[in-house]
Write a protein that holds these residues in place. Structure first.
Motif, mmCIF file in Angstrom:
data_model
loop_
_atom_site.group_PDB
_atom_site.id
_atom_site.type_symbol
_atom_site.label_atom_id
_atom_site.label_comp_id
_atom_site.label_asym_id
_atom_site.label_seq_id
_atom_site.Cartn_x
_atom_site.Cartn_y
_atom_site.Cartn_z
ATOM 1 N N LYS A 122 -9.948 8.465 -6.766
ATOM 2 C CA LYS A 122 -11.339 7.502 -6.981
ATOM 3 C C LYS A 122 -11.529 7.930 -5.768
ATOM 4 N N LEU A 123 -13.266 8.565 -5.521
ATOM 5 C CA LEU A 123 -13.871 8.755 -4.288
ATOM 6 C C LEU A 123 -15.074 7.244 -4.597
ATOM 7 N N LEU A 124 -15.119 7.078 -2.674
ATOM 8 C CA LEU A 124 -14.987 6.441 -2.458
ATOM 9 C C LEU A 124 -16.912 6.003 -2.129
ATOM 10 N N SER A 125 -17.449 6.987 -0.933
ATOM 11 C CA SER A 125 -18.021 6.791 -0.443
ATOM 12 C C SER A 125 -18.518 8.260 0.068
ATOM 13 N N VAL A 126 -20.158 8.673 0.670
ATOM 14 C CA VAL A 126 -20.345 9.386 1.486
ATOM 15 C C VAL A 126 -21.043 8.937 3.057
ATOM 16 N N ALA A 127 -20.450 9.940 4.150
ATOM 17 C CA ALA A 127 -21.391 9.257 5.095
ATOM 18 C C ALA A 127 -21.364 11.086 6.030
ATOM 19 N N ILE A 168 -17.225 13.163 2.618
ATOM 20 C CA ILE A 168 -16.781 12.558 1.349
ATOM 21 C C ILE A 168 -15.576 11.437 1.515
ATOM 22 N N TYR A 169 -15.565 10.175 1.299
ATOM 23 C CA TYR A 169 -13.996 9.732 1.464
ATOM 24 C C TYR A 169 -13.668 9.080 -0.120
ATOM 25 N N GLY A 170 -12.102 9.534 -0.450
ATOM 26 C CA GLY A 170 -11.290 9.466 -1.312
ATOM 27 C C GLY A 170 -10.349 8.514 -1.514
ATOM 28 N N THR A 171 -9.659 8.111 -2.346
ATOM 29 C CA THR A 171 -8.327 7.566 -2.328
ATOM 30 C C THR A 171 -7.475 7.945 -3.595
ATOM 31 N N ALA A 172 -6.446 7.991 -3.397
ATOM 32 C CA ALA A 172 -5.754 8.423 -4.526
ATOM 33 C C ALA A 172 -4.178 7.489 -4.399
ATOM 34 N N TRP A 173 -3.579 6.851 -5.277
ATOM 35 C CA TRP A 173 -2.357 6.218 -5.544
ATOM 36 C C TRP A 173 -1.518 6.372 -6.762
ATOM 37 N N ALA A 174 -0.481 6.050 -7.391
ATOM 38 C CA ALA A 174 0.429 6.274 -7.568
ATOM 39 C C ALA A 174 0.353 6.894 -9.611
ATOM 40 N N SER A 175 -0.466 5.321 -9.463
ATOM 41 C CA SER A 175 -1.352 4.709 -10.903
ATOM 42 C C SER A 175 -2.428 4.311 -10.720
ATOM 43 N N GLU A 176 -2.491 4.391 -12.005
ATOM 44 C CA GLU A 176 -4.259 3.671 -12.348
ATOM 45 C C GLU A 176 -3.928 1.838 -11.544
ATOM 46 N N LYS A 177 -3.201 1.439 -12.220
ATOM 47 C CA LYS A 177 -2.332 -0.435 -11.396
ATOM 48 C C LYS A 177 -2.890 -0.084 -9.982
ATOM 49 N N ASP A 178 -2.050 0.472 -9.875
ATOM 50 C CA ASP A 178 -2.437 0.510 -8.479
ATOM 51 C C ASP A 178 -3.657 1.215 -7.419
ATOM 52 N N LEU A 179 -4.462 1.833 -8.035
ATOM 53 C CA LEU A 179 -5.412 2.093 -7.951
ATOM 54 C C LEU A 179 -6.717 0.694 -7.653
ATOM 55 N N GLU A 180 -6.479 0.194 -8.433
ATOM 56 C CA GLU A 180 -7.288 -1.045 -9.718
ATOM 57 C C GLU A 180 -7.111 -2.097 -8.312
ATOM 58 N N ALA A 181 -5.368 -2.424 -8.310
ATOM 59 C CA ALA A 181 -5.234 -3.568 -6.685
ATOM 60 C C ALA A 181 -6.186 -2.981 -5.553
ATOM 61 N N TYR A 182 -5.672 -1.473 -5.205
ATOM 62 C CA TYR A 182 -6.690 -1.379 -3.840
ATOM 63 C C TYR A 182 -7.867 -1.644 -4.031
#
Length: 641
Positions: free
Chosen positions: A196-201, A217-231
């Motif tokens: 998921k991309l989060l923001s631009v600065a 460009i900031y983003g995040t990555a997780w092992a699963s969609e469930k982990d991403l949604e929790a984050y």
């Protein structure tokens, strides 16, 4: 057939295992499928890294920090690849892993805004689905330079020039994309499961304001969609608790470019809360024998050369001002001033413990990129104190400070914290004063005092002050990061440097010991913490406005004003709101402003001398007399509610 050491300590031979990936497959197909990277002899590497006889090998999955780091590193490369596909001609800076995510600094031929992130993210997911293998290639310096000269990327050429001679230069290739990188990475882009991309600065190249401004460009990555949604849910909760947003909405503080970065302006609401905290802590400390003083925010550089702070903290201080043959600096700490107060007259053992306290304003240089609302500022006011004791008084004085901290935390409703005993690193001979006997004695005393108080604590080597060990009380910010709220530091060094003495019972001269302590820390950080903890809904005793009085219409204005006068006379912090807005609008506005009590005065209340009281967050109202309401607020204040 190398024999390797597995995480449980077992030694095992693996036929034909040449790489960490081979070891993973030999252990089991399930592990091989989940494997993202490996840790060999304590270093995180690609799965393609060779294994040798006697290596300690651990296969890393998304459940391991090292595995997640490799995945996020690869996600940064996928981001860069997507940008090059969508914005040909983009020049690339750096794309490191950061806590919970990654970023990439790019110099595109056209602006990239937050509105472009969904399109870039969609291209990233396409690259993930293409499942390109990541291939590590070691290249010569000349080949690396030729490659980036051909694509015209000055940033990568600068990075290559900074790589020391003899150090390997490596590229990572995935499909058509190639990047200068040390690694490690996951085996293929398909291993990145949820991104998921989060923001631009904006970000200056290499953090230097004199260099070009790049797009980060900031983003995040997780092992699963469930982990991403929790984050993402945690991020939203953090946004709701962000003191910068709350402080702006509730008009607690502001910043001005003309005033200067990191120098907060306290608005009336914030100033009122700060004043309540200051009065609380000064009154409490004076009741415990502390003597409050005022000292100047300027000092001669010589003062900090004597203390040793200038040698250790010069880079965090503002440069000296040359005036009237003196070199003056804005003080970065209050300690040396208090040493001079102690030294201003002869002292006897009968005077000790001597507790000198101050709400002392200090100035420290923080890089502009590190400034964060009230959490990280350049001007701050510390609830500071220095306790001068005999060696025999150390443990009891230290214990009293810890008990004071616990009392203050109870009054402010702070219950999520932990204790860190910060010790020196004996191997660091530059940071710490060299006196093994002193350090062992001081650290032992603090350990013993904490144990006697029955407190659990974590020891942290290398976190001590340069002059002695300390106790740090750690709390969590809205973003879940640990930060120090209170601190207690033991110091044998400054009394020596300032030649502080007292006359002992034996008539001889002795050296005191100093306990540095801050209970609520800086006013800036403490208010930020309280805003985040409460989401701005401060308890009644701390709220800048405890009540707002609303006349239903102008017919009842006089009756409502009489209520305001009665509350003001009783010491209630009250606001009168008779704006030409609907009653419902004004009630909602009071709720948005987090005011604990909303008092409505209509026909029935005007006739009976009562008020309709609505508590914060509730819809129902309760009718009570003005006297009863005043008693309610006073009870809230008395019990710190």
């Amino acid at each position: 057939m190398p024999t390797v050491v597995l995480p449980d300590g077992a030694k095992r031979a693996f036929p034909d295992a040449r790489t960490a990936a081979d070891v993973a497959r030999a252990i089991g197909s399930s592990l091989a499928k989940r494997a993202l990277a490996a840790e060999i002899n304590g270093r995180v590497v690609d799965l393609s890294h060779p294994v040798a006889e006697g290596d300690a090998v651990r296969i890393l999955t998304a459940e391991d920090e090292g595995g997640l780091l490799a995945m996020r590193h690869t996600a940064a490369h996928i981001l860069a690849q997507a940008i090059l596909r969508l914005y040909p001609g983009t020049k690339l800076g750096v794309g490191p892993v950061i806590e919970d995510g990654f970023y990439y600094d790019v110099d595109p031929p056209q602006p990239i805004t937050a509105d472009d992130l969904p399109r870039i993210e969609a291209e990233m997911k396409k690259i993930i689905a293409e499942d390109h293998p990541l291939i590590r290639q070691e290249v010569t310096r000349e080949a690396a330079i030729r490659h980036y000269e051909a694509v015209g990327d000055p940033y990568k050429l600068e990075l290559i020039a900074a790589i020391p001679e003899g150090e390997p230069i490596t590229f990572y290739r995935q499909g058509e994309f190639v990047d200068l990188c040390r690694g490690p990475h996951v085996p293929s882009t398909g291993k990145v499961k949820a991104v998921k991309l989060l923001s631009v600065a904006g970000a200056y190249w290499r953090g230097d304001h004199r260099r070009p401004m790049l797009t980060r460009i900031y983003g995040t990555a997780w092992a699963s969609e469930k982990d991403l949604e929790a984050y993402l849910a945690r991020l939203e909760e953090a946004r709701q608790r962000d003191h910068r947003r709350i402080g702006k909405e509730l008009k607690f503080f502001t910043f001005s470019r003309e005033v200067g970065q990191g120098l907060p302006l306290w608005l009336p609401n914030g100033a009122k809360v700060r004043r309540i905290i200051e009065r609380y802590i000064v009154d409490l400390e004076e009741s415990l024998g502390y003597q409050h003083v005022y000292t100047p925010v300027l000092a001669n550089v010589e003062l900090y050369e004597i203390s040793g702070h200038y040698a250790h903290y010069k880079d965090n201080m503002y440069p000296p001002m040359e005036l009237d043959h003196e070199r003056l600096v804005l003080r970065p700490m209050n300690c040396p001033h208090h040493m001079m107060i102690y030294k201003s007259e002869p002292r006897s053992y009968r005077d000790l413990p001597l507790k000198i306290a101050e709400l002392g304003t200090m100035f420290r240089y923080e890089a502009s990129g590190a400034l964060t609302g009230l959490h990280r500022v350049r001007g701050m006011t510390l609830n500071d104190a220095h306790i001068f004791v005999t060696p025999e008084q150390i443990e009891s004085a230290f214990s009293e400070v810890v008990e004071l901290i616990l009392r203050v935390y109870r009054d402010f409703g702070i219950d999520d914290y932990w204790f860190r005993l910060s010790l020196r690193d004996p191997a660091d001979t530059e940071k710490y004063v060299q006196n093994d006997a002193m350090w062992e004695m001081a650290e032992g005393m603090l350990r013993r005092a904490l144990t006697d108080l029955g407190l659990d604590f974590v020891e942290a080597k290398g976190e001590a002050a340069f002059y002695g060990p300390k106790l740090d009380v750690q709390v969590k910010t809205a973003l879940g990061k640990d930060e120090t709220l209170s601190t207690v530091q033991l110091d044998f060094v400054l009394p020596e440097r300032f030649d502080l003495t007292y006359v002992g019972e034996d008539g001889a001269s002795h050296r005191p010991v100093v306990i540095h302590r801050g209970v609520v820390g800086t006013m800036e950080r403490f208010v930020a913490y309280l805003l985040e903890k409460s989401k701005g809904a401060l308890p009644v005793w701390l709220s800048p406005e405890q009540a707002v009085v609303l006349p239903v219409s102008d017919r009842f204005r006089e009756a409502a004003e009489a209520v305001v006068r009665a509350l003001q006379a009783a010491g209630v912090r009250v606001r009168f709101d008779a704006r030409a807005e609907s009653l419902n609008y004004r009630i909602r506005d009071a709720q948005v402003k987090k005011i604990p009590y909303t008092l409505v005065v209509g026909e029935r209340e005007a006739e009976s001398g009562t008020v309709a009281v609505r508590r914060r967050g509730e819809k129902a109202a309760e009718t009570m007399s003005i006297e009863a309401f005043i008693a309610l607020v006073k009870d809230d204040v008395a019990h710190r509610r």
